[in-house]
Write a protein that holds these residues in place. Structure first.
Motif, PDB file in Angstrom:
ATOM      1  N   ASN B  25      -9.594   4.563  -5.430  1.00  0.00           N
ATOM      2  CA  ASN B  25      -9.156   4.381  -4.051  1.00  0.00           C
ATOM      3  C   ASN B  25      -7.843   3.615  -3.943  1.00  0.00           C
ATOM      4  OD1 ASN B  25     -11.137   5.771  -2.612  1.00  0.00           O
ATOM      5  ND2 ASN B  25     -12.577   4.088  -2.844  1.00  0.00           N
ATOM      6  N   THR B  26      -7.694   2.623  -4.794  1.00  0.00           N
ATOM      7  CA  THR B  26      -6.434   1.884  -4.796  1.00  0.00           C
ATOM      8  C   THR B  26      -5.275   2.840  -5.060  1.00  0.00           C
ATOM      9  OG1 THR B  26      -7.541  -0.107  -5.608  1.00  0.00           O
ATOM     10  CG2 THR B  26      -5.168   0.008  -5.875  1.00  0.00           C
ATOM     11  N   ASP B  27      -5.447   3.692  -6.060  1.00  0.00           N
ATOM     12  CA  ASP B  27      -4.397   4.655  -6.393  1.00  0.00           C
ATOM     13  C   ASP B  27      -4.131   5.610  -5.237  1.00  0.00           C
ATOM     14  OD1 ASP B  27      -4.242   3.467  -8.808  1.00  0.00           O
ATOM     15  OD2 ASP B  27      -5.312   5.019  -9.919  1.00  0.00           O
ATOM     16  N   ALA B  28      -5.232   6.110  -4.639  1.00  0.00           N
ATOM     17  CA  ALA B  28      -5.083   7.059  -3.534  1.00  0.00           C
ATOM     18  C   ALA B  28      -4.323   6.411  -2.379  1.00  0.00           C
ATOM     19  CB  ALA B  28      -6.455   7.541  -3.071  1.00  0.00           C
ATOM     20  N   LEU B  29      -4.641   5.157  -2.121  1.00  0.00           N
ATOM     21  CA  LEU B  29      -3.971   4.454  -1.024  1.00  0.00           C
ATOM     22  C   LEU B  29      -2.488   4.272  -1.318  1.00  0.00           C
ATOM     23  CD1 LEU B  29      -6.669   1.816  -0.055  1.00  0.00           C
ATOM     24  CD2 LEU B  29      -5.577   3.442   1.490  1.00  0.00           C
ATOM     25  N   LEU B  30      -2.193   3.909  -2.536  1.00  0.00           N
ATOM     26  CA  LEU B  30      -0.801   3.705  -2.918  1.00  0.00           C
ATOM     27  C   LEU B  30      -0.002   4.994  -2.754  1.00  0.00           C
ATOM     28  CD1 LEU B  30      -0.295   0.876  -3.564  1.00  0.00           C
ATOM     29  CD2 LEU B  30      -0.856   1.300  -5.949  1.00  0.00           C
ATOM     30  N   THR B  31      -0.593   6.090  -3.226  1.00  0.00           N
ATOM     31  CA  THR B  31       0.080   7.380  -3.127  1.00  0.00           C
ATOM     32  C   THR B  31       0.267   7.783  -1.665  1.00  0.00           C
ATOM     33  OG1 THR B  31      -1.002   8.047  -5.174  1.00  0.00           O
ATOM     34  CG2 THR B  31      -0.019   9.783  -3.826  1.00  0.00           C
ATOM     35  N   ALA B  32      -0.812   7.682  -0.901  1.00  0.00           N
ATOM     36  CA  ALA B  32      -0.745   8.076   0.504  1.00  0.00           C
ATOM     37  C   ALA B  32       0.258   7.212   1.258  1.00  0.00           C
ATOM     38  CB  ALA B  32      -2.130   7.952   1.143  1.00  0.00           C
ATOM     39  N   ALA B  33       0.210   5.908   1.017  1.00  0.00           N
ATOM     40  CA  ALA B  33       1.111   4.992   1.719  1.00  0.00           C
ATOM     41  C   ALA B  33       2.560   5.318   1.400  1.00  0.00           C
ATOM     42  CB  ALA B  33       0.790   3.553   1.346  1.00  0.00           C
ATOM     43  N   ALA B  34       2.817   5.643   0.139  1.00  0.00           N
ATOM     44  CA  ALA B  34       4.182   5.974  -0.250  1.00  0.00           C
ATOM     45  C   ALA B  34       4.690   7.175   0.547  1.00  0.00           C
ATOM     46  CB  ALA B  34       4.237   6.262  -1.745  1.00  0.00           C
ATOM     47  N   GLU B  35       3.834   8.191   0.673  1.00  0.00           N
ATOM     48  CA  GLU B  35       4.244   9.391   1.415  1.00  0.00           C
ATOM     49  C   GLU B  35       4.457   9.079   2.895  1.00  0.00           C
ATOM     50  OE1 GLU B  35       1.499  12.633   0.771  1.00  0.00           O
ATOM     51  OE2 GLU B  35       1.451  12.242  -1.387  1.00  0.00           O
ATOM     52  N   VAL B  36       3.509   8.367   3.459  1.00  0.00           N
ATOM     53  CA  VAL B  36       3.603   8.054   4.885  1.00  0.00           C
ATOM     54  C   VAL B  36       4.809   7.168   5.171  1.00  0.00           C
ATOM     55  CG1 VAL B  36       2.492   6.876   6.812  1.00  0.00           C
ATOM     56  CG2 VAL B  36       1.151   8.362   5.322  1.00  0.00           C
ATOM     57  N   PHE B  37       5.017   6.172   4.330  1.00  0.00           N
ATOM     58  CA  PHE B  37       6.169   5.289   4.522  1.00  0.00           C
ATOM     59  C   PHE B  37       7.460   6.088   4.454  1.00  0.00           C
ATOM     60  CE2 PHE B  37       3.907   1.219   2.827  1.00  0.00           C
ATOM     61  CZ  PHE B  37       3.200   1.146   4.009  1.00  0.00           C
ATOM     62  N   ALA B  38       7.525   6.995   3.511  1.00  0.00           N
ATOM     63  CA  ALA B  38       8.747   7.788   3.362  1.00  0.00           C
ATOM     64  C   ALA B  38       8.985   8.646   4.600  1.00  0.00           C
ATOM     65  CB  ALA B  38       8.648   8.665   2.125  1.00  0.00           C
ATOM     66  N   ALA B  39       7.903   9.153   5.180  1.00  0.00           N
ATOM     67  CA  ALA B  39       8.040  10.050   6.329  1.00  0.00           C
ATOM     68  C   ALA B  39       8.239   9.295   7.638  1.00  0.00           C
ATOM     69  CB  ALA B  39       6.810  10.948   6.432  1.00  0.00           C
ATOM     70  N   SER B  40       7.546   8.185   7.790  1.00  0.00           N
ATOM     71  CA  SER B  40       7.534   7.516   9.106  1.00  0.00           C
ATOM     72  C   SER B  40       7.948   6.058   9.059  1.00  0.00           C
ATOM     73  CB  SER B  40       6.139   7.604   9.722  1.00  0.00           C
ATOM     74  OG  SER B  40       5.558   8.881   9.531  1.00  0.00           O
ATOM     75  N   GLY B  41       8.374   5.573   7.907  1.00  0.00           N
ATOM     76  CA  GLY B  41       8.757   4.168   7.835  1.00  0.00           C
ATOM     77  C   GLY B  41       7.557   3.264   7.624  1.00  0.00           C
ATOM     78  N   VAL B  42       7.827   2.025   7.300  1.00  0.00           N
ATOM     79  CA  VAL B  42       6.752   1.107   6.936  1.00  0.00           C
ATOM     80  C   VAL B  42       5.909   0.651   8.119  1.00  0.00           C
ATOM     81  CG1 VAL B  42       7.856   0.205   4.868  1.00  0.00           C
ATOM     82  CG2 VAL B  42       8.337  -0.840   7.077  1.00  0.00           C
ATOM     83  N   ASP B  43       6.317   1.031   9.337  1.00  0.00           N
ATOM     84  CA  ASP B  43       5.532   0.637  10.504  1.00  0.00           C
ATOM     85  C   ASP B  43       4.535   1.722  10.905  1.00  0.00           C
ATOM     86  OD1 ASP B  43       6.633  -1.869  10.863  1.00  0.00           O
ATOM     87  OD2 ASP B  43       8.353  -1.077  11.966  1.00  0.00           O
ATOM     88  N   ALA B  44       4.408   2.727  10.092  1.00  0.00           N
ATOM     89  CA  ALA B  44       3.498   3.828  10.412  1.00  0.00           C
ATOM     90  C   ALA B  44       2.070   3.313  10.611  1.00  0.00           C
ATOM     91  CB  ALA B  44       3.532   4.853   9.297  1.00  0.00           C
ATOM     92  N   PRO B  45       1.315   3.972  11.486  1.00  0.00           N
ATOM     93  CA  PRO B  45      -0.069   3.592  11.762  1.00  0.00           C
ATOM     94  C   PRO B  45      -0.928   3.573  10.510  1.00  0.00           C
ATOM     95  CG  PRO B  45       0.650   5.232  13.343  1.00  0.00           C
ATOM     96  CD  PRO B  45       1.746   5.087  12.329  1.00  0.00           C
ATOM     97  N   VAL B  46      -1.761   2.562  10.422  1.00  0.00           N
ATOM     98  CA  VAL B  46      -2.654   2.405   9.281  1.00  0.00           C
ATOM     99  C   VAL B  46      -3.593   3.600   9.132  1.00  0.00           C
ATOM    100  CG1 VAL B  46      -4.633   1.106   8.447  1.00  0.00           C
ATOM    101  CG2 VAL B  46      -2.615  -0.088   9.267  1.00  0.00           C
ATOM    102  N   ARG B  47      -4.092   4.098  10.247  1.00  0.00           N
ATOM    103  CA  ARG B  47      -5.065   5.187  10.173  1.00  0.00           C
ATOM    104  C   ARG B  47      -4.475   6.433   9.526  1.00  0.00           C
ATOM    105  NH1 ARG B  47      -8.731   2.615  13.567  1.00  0.00           N
ATOM    106  NH2 ARG B  47      -7.725   1.950  15.464  1.00  0.00           N
ATOM    107  N   GLN B  48      -3.181   6.596   9.700  1.00  0.00           N
ATOM    108  CA  GLN B  48      -2.503   7.743   9.101  1.00  0.00           C
ATOM    109  C   GLN B  48      -2.600   7.648   7.572  1.00  0.00           C
ATOM    110  OE1 GLN B  48       1.089   8.306  11.348  1.00  0.00           O
ATOM    111  NE2 GLN B  48       2.039   9.515   9.722  1.00  0.00           N
ATOM    112  N   ILE B  49      -2.467   6.446   7.084  1.00  0.00           N
ATOM    113  CA  ILE B  49      -2.539   6.222   5.636  1.00  0.00           C
ATOM    114  C   ILE B  49      -3.965   6.411   5.134  1.00  0.00           C
ATOM    115  CG2 ILE B  49      -2.225   4.524   3.807  1.00  0.00           C
ATOM    116  CD1 ILE B  49      -0.066   3.236   5.638  1.00  0.00           C
TER     117      ILE B  49
END
Lengths: 199, 199
Positions: B25-49
């Motif tokens: 899960n840690t890995d999945a979160l890191l990967t997902a967060a990286a994609e979301v951050f790249a697409a929407s910036g670091v302020d993207a909604p947590v639920r999206q991640i």
DNA sequence: TTGCTAAACGGAACACTGTTCCGTATTGTC
DNA sequence: GACAATACGGAACAGTGTTCCGTTTAGCAA
């Protein structure tokens, strides 16, 4: 230019008079927002602003449909206030003193701009004209102060007002909470200007 | 250093083994967060991640108690990935080509950092070590690439890796969405390096 | 002064955040 | 295979920004 309420879109030729209460509330919101922004940055909760202004949320959104409209209006308002302070200072003090005091005043303006520079770079079209406005209002003011001081032989005559503006702003940014530091640095800057003056 | 999961506080000597699902899960979160951050910036909604990672909100908060912890972990992860790409490039291409390609890769890294620089200056202690980490990982990597290219007589030998890193990053910032522009500028930079090489 | 209407008001209601909590499910071990 | 310990997920809570609409008020005309 600094008087009269900042209308929502700032320009409605048809002589529709603005109702007095609307005017009052717009002013109250601008004042409240300025205080809240200075204290908590431009991301401060809207309710904090409406509460301080003694106004409902609906009222805020009527006058400023987008948050960025409010921010831009507050910014313009403060740019005006700062620029308008110059003539009074020039009348009350000798040129060098007026220049110094106005630059201090200017650092105060910059110091309250938590997060504004970030907002400015957000690409929101509401902010598009702001940097130009900043320059348009401040450069002539500072130029007058500089010219007067140069004419009195107090400072060198070869300093570009815009350069000095940027330098002062940059000097202030890292220490927005340390008045003493900023003043020392601005004073140093002015001492630099005096070097080579004819007096 | 780039391998193994980034533990919450990154260091628990007592041999408490990490459970496999936690690791996953840690890995999945890191990967997902990286994609979301790249697409929407670091302020993207947590639920999206959490949605992208296929994980509940509670899981995210157990692994990354503060949002800044997640951001810092993602950042470290990407710094590692970028730095680790260099040896492979150096093995596959001749020195100048490897240098060029790695700098392009580096601009890709910088380009996805919407809003990160703002977060970095927020004063959050979670970010305190990040700039140092950045430098610590990238400078040696770039130094190796530069040295190899210099030794091959492809570029000058008097360029400071850190300077080049900063210059490239600055070049990239204003045009994060224009690949073409960035590449042209980086190429220009490298042509500058070649000027005066002995070849 | 009084009556009337367009304009403006305020705050409840809504939609969407970040964050916490706890009953349930999974893992690793004996 | 049983049993702790650990981790999981998502409902629930708290705090945002924003909209909506019934109520109030300002300005004007008689």
């Amino acid at each position: 230019m600094s008087e009269e309420a900042d209308a929502v879109v700032a320009g409605e030729p048809p002589g529709k008079r603005v109702r007095a209460d609307a005017q009052r509330n717009t002013d109250a919101l601008l004042t409240a927002a300025a205080e809240v922004f200075a204290a908590s940055g431009v991301d401060a909760p809207v309710r904090q602003i409406t509460a301080k202004a003694g106004v409902g949320a609906g009222t805020l959104y009527r006058h400023f449909p987008q948050r960025s409209d409010l921010i831009a209006a507050v910014y313009r308002h403060e740019v005006d206030a700062c620029a308008d302070a110059a003539p009074a200072l020039a009348a009350e003090h000798d040129p060098l003193e007026a220049l110094t005091r106005w630059l201090w005043r200017f650092t105060g303006f910059i110091g309250t701009k938590h997060g504004l520079s970030t907002a400015l770079h957000s690409g929101d079209p509401a902010y598009a004209g702001l940097p130009a406005y900043f320059q348009q209002r401040f450069v002539p003011v500072l130029r007058d102060l500089l010219d007067a001081a140069a004419e009195a032989g107090e400072v060198r005559a070869d300093v570009d007002p815009y350069d000095l503006l940027r330098a002062t702003a940059n000097l202030t940014r890292p220490a927005q909470d340390d008045q003493g530091y900023t003043r020392r640095m601005v004073t140093l800057l002015i001492d630099g200007l005096r070097y080579g003056a004819r007096k």
